[in-house]
Enzyme design. Structure first.
Site, PDB file in Angstrom:
ATOM      1  N   GLY A  92      34.268  41.628  33.580  1.00  8.79           N
ATOM      2  CA  GLY A  92      35.662  41.430  33.925  1.00  8.79           C
ATOM      3  C   GLY A  92      36.209  40.161  33.301  1.00  8.79           C
ATOM      4  O   GLY A  92      35.809  39.740  32.211  1.00  8.79           O
ATOM      5  N   SER A  93      37.113  39.509  34.007  1.00  3.40           N
ATOM      6  CA  SER A  93      37.791  38.333  33.444  1.00  3.40           C
ATOM      7  C   SER A  93      36.900  37.109  33.314  1.00  3.40           C
ATOM      8  O   SER A  93      37.323  36.103  32.737  1.00  3.40           O
ATOM      9  CB  SER A  93      39.019  37.988  34.293  1.00  3.40           C
ATOM     10  OG  SER A  93      40.056  38.906  34.038  1.00  3.40           O
TER      11      SER A  93
END
Length: 690
Positions: free
Chosen positions: A332-333
């Site tokens: 993810g981020s």
């Protein structure tokens, strides 16, 4: 003349005295010769037995009278970095049976039940152990016998050939489930183990390290067996010990783990499934390594029965699965600081390069939308605000400008896609995709849309929590780094000498100077320390500086026509996002780097970041000064979202204090910008254990 006289005259007439004498003499001579031969044979045999084969038969006689018995060495102890006991040996009476010496095993087992409490499970476990090893080796039927059971057996031991009660030591793990995936456990030696080990080194031993440190450092922990000579009577009962040669105890291990920190990390995760890895970036020592749920290693020490083992294997939460080393998740981020490093390295952006985020973007010639988690957009952002608010559009464009080859080059230097080499077994390397990899695996070309997915930590890219922690530690050390390890020192109990384990430096990052990483770190500080940062809620009152990055990794893709991300409470648990967070502290003199993942828990800022905050508090301050555990935070976030939905409000599931959405649906599984037949880049869920 009478008739008697007439008969005697006839006998005298025919009697041959000479012949009779010769016959008698011959018989005597034959008998004498026969006797002499027999005496000669007996004498020869006596000479053979008493002189020529004296040594051989003396040895045979001694073998019948004396027995050579192996003395099992004492297994080494395992401590944490502060001397807290993690694995020890406790005294115990054990009931051992040597199958080769028992004529009727089933009958013996049934008769033993009259004196000792033996369950069907004990018998099933015993037979399984017996099946896996040679019959001449003793096999433990039951351990931890009571004094009363021992006394009852001793009064009737003459009825049980091949059965013995021995005083020994049993492995014990004082912390139970805590750190079980790191410490591991010992278990019975199987046929597969015997095929690989040196039997001389395992004389008198019935157990071997099966997982974790117990397995990876088996040679140091095991010790060297000794031996003793015991005199026995004709029935085989020991009478006295004639001689002994002591062995040597195994070495003691001091792990880099902090037991108190481990407990805090486990408590912080609450009832959630996930992992926490904390590393000292200055030397690579693992301070905490949590995988939840865990298991009780005691179950395996005495030998787990098939039913219980099958129950653990079929448990949907997979307690035997070490998520920290084996769990592969979309980052993810949390990948964005590393993407920023790549963009700065190849000068496709500068820290002040403005990028407009209108909530979505499309590749040239494609109508497919690649959305930001904030549907209305962030407006114009630069490096600092893009990382602080986790703007997807900024990193879509960064990935597009870099291309997959340059992304692969930089992420590979941080350790993504490769095993870390930690000193405990069974580690996965995650997946760092490339054009060559896709061509080899899928027989397809790489498409531009797949590059955009990688830019926000989705698509084919997967990583383990340990890899994320190590990569974060390398950022904290401005490009330097050390191989992660859990063994801090090794102690010799016989001499008291303690030898520290030297940190193993990793090759320096190429083409990335400290100033470049310093700029990325400055942006990561905004995540934790500046209002509007996605982890500001968790770190706003921390008495130390920190830098971090939140992440919320998609498990299921959104449809193209969905205007808003689905709410957490409206999504089945197995389709909910994973919450992630990476951080290190203090910023200028880092002492701890951490990676947290909470499976299907929602949002990194509200669930994973508080876990990291509590662990950092404990390590840096000696106490936890922050809030609630992750499962409580996740439940609160879900309840808040449900209340908003009930009130008819249309909002993203989580808001930071400036109102910027923190819900990190980075992926939307963007499709590849290629031929219609090309599949969209998959959003990879957590890999299940085999």
């Amino acid at each position: 003349m009478s008739a008697l006289g007439s008969a005697r005259s006839s006998y005298d007439a025919i009697k041959d005295l000479y012949e009779e004498k010769r016959t008698f003499t011959g018989r005597v001579a034959f008998a004498a010769i026969l006797c002499l031969l027999m005496i000669g044979l007996l004498t020869a045999r006596l000479i053979d037995l008493q002189l020529l084969q004296h040594d051989y038969y003396t040895t045979r006689a001694n073998d019948n009278r004396m027995r050579l018995t192996a003395i099992a060495p004492v297994r080494g102890l395992i401590y944490d970095r502060n001397g807290a006991m993690l694995a020890q040996n406790v005294p115990s009476f054990v009931l051992d049976i040597t199958p080769e010496r028992v004529k009727n095993l089933d009958d013996t087992l049934q008769r033993l039940r009259a004196y000792i409490n033996i369950s069907d499970q004990d018998i099933a476990r015993f037979k399984e152990r017996m099946r896996k090893g040679p019959r001449y080796r003793s096999v433990t039927l039951r351990s931890n016998l009571t004094a009363e059971e021992v006394a009852r057996y001793q009064l009737n031991r003459y009825d049980f050939e091949g059965v013995e009660v021995n005083a020994g030591l049993v492995r014990n793990y004082p912390l139970g489930e805590s750190a079980a995936h790191v410490i591991g456990y010992v278990g019975g030696i199987s046929e597969a183990d015997y095929a690989k080990l040196d039997e001389a080194a395992y004389q008198g031993l019935s157990q071997i390290g099966k997982s974790g440190v117990e397995r990876s450092h088996e040679d140091q922990l095991r010790g060297v067996p000794g031996a003793k000579i015991v005199e026995a009577n004709a029935a085989g009962r020991p009478l006295r010990e004639l001689d002994s040669q002591p062995g040597s105890s195994g070495q003691n291990l001091y792990l880099s783990l902090d037991a108190q920190l481990q407990l805090v990390a486990e408590k912080a995760l609450g009832d959630l499934e996930g992992a926490v890895v904390a590393i000292d970036p200055r030397n690579g020592e693992v301070l905490a390594l949590v995988s939840k749920p865990g298991y009780d290693p005691k179950l395996f020490v005495e030998g787990i029965d098939a039913k219980s083992y099958r129950g653990l294997l079929e448990d949907k939460t997979k307690p035997l699965y070490n998520r920290a080393l084996l769990g592969t998740y979309p980052p993810g981020s949390t990948i964005k600081p590393f993407m920023a490093t790549a963009a700065l390295n190849f000068r496709t952006v500068t820290p002040d390069t403005p990028v407009y985020c209108g909530g979505s973007m499309s590749l040239p010639g494609s109508s497919r939308k690649y959305r930001c988690h904030k549907r209305q957009g962030h407006g114009t952002v630069n490096l600092d605000s893009a990382i602080a608010k986790s703007c997807d559009i900024y990193f879509y464009q960064a990935a597009q400008n870099l291309g997959i080859d340059r992304i692969d080059e930089i992420l590979g230097q941080f350790g993504f896609g490769s095993q870390t080499g930690i000193d405990i077994p069974n580690e996965k390397g995650g997946l760092l995709p490339s054009k060559e990899w896709k061509r080899r695996v899928y027989k397809q070309a790489w498409f531009p849309g797949e590059t955009l997915s990688i830019g926000i930590g989705q698509g084919y890219l997967t990583t383990t929590p340990l890899q994320l922690a190590q990569a974060t530690a390398r950022v904290a050390m401005r490009g330097q780094g050390f191989k992660p390890h859990v063994v801090h020192a090794i102690a010799d109990p016989s001499t008291g000498a303690i030898a520290g384990v030297a940190p193993e430096p990793l090759p320096p990052l190429t083409g990335q100077n400290a100033d470049l990483l310093e700029r990325v770190i400055h942006s990561m500080e905004q995540v934790n320390m500046t209002p509007g940062g996605t982890a500001y809620r968790a770190f706003k009152d921390a008495p130390y500086s920190s830098a971090g990055k939140t992440g919320t990794a998609q498990v299921a893709a959104l449809k193209q026509d969905e205007k808003l991300a689905p709410t957490l409470e409206g999504t089945p648990k197995h389709l909910r996002d994973h919450a992630l967070f990476i951080a290190f502290a203090p910023v200028d003199e880092p002492r701890i780097a951490i990676a947290v993942i909470a499976e299907h828990a929602g949002h990194g800022g509200s669930v994973a970041a508080p876990v990291a905050r509590q662990v950092m508090d404990q390590y840096l301050l000696g106490e936890v000064r922050y809030g609630i555990d992750a499962s409580t935070a996740a439940a609160a976030a879900t309840a808040a979202a449900a209340a908003a939905a009930a009130a008819g409000e249309t909002v993203d599931p989580e808001q930071d204090e400036d109102g910027a959405a923190v819900h990190d649906h980075e992926g939307d599984a963007p499709a590849a910008n290629g031929p219609a037949a090309a599949p969209a880049a998959p959003v990879a869920p957590v890999r299940s254990p085999p």
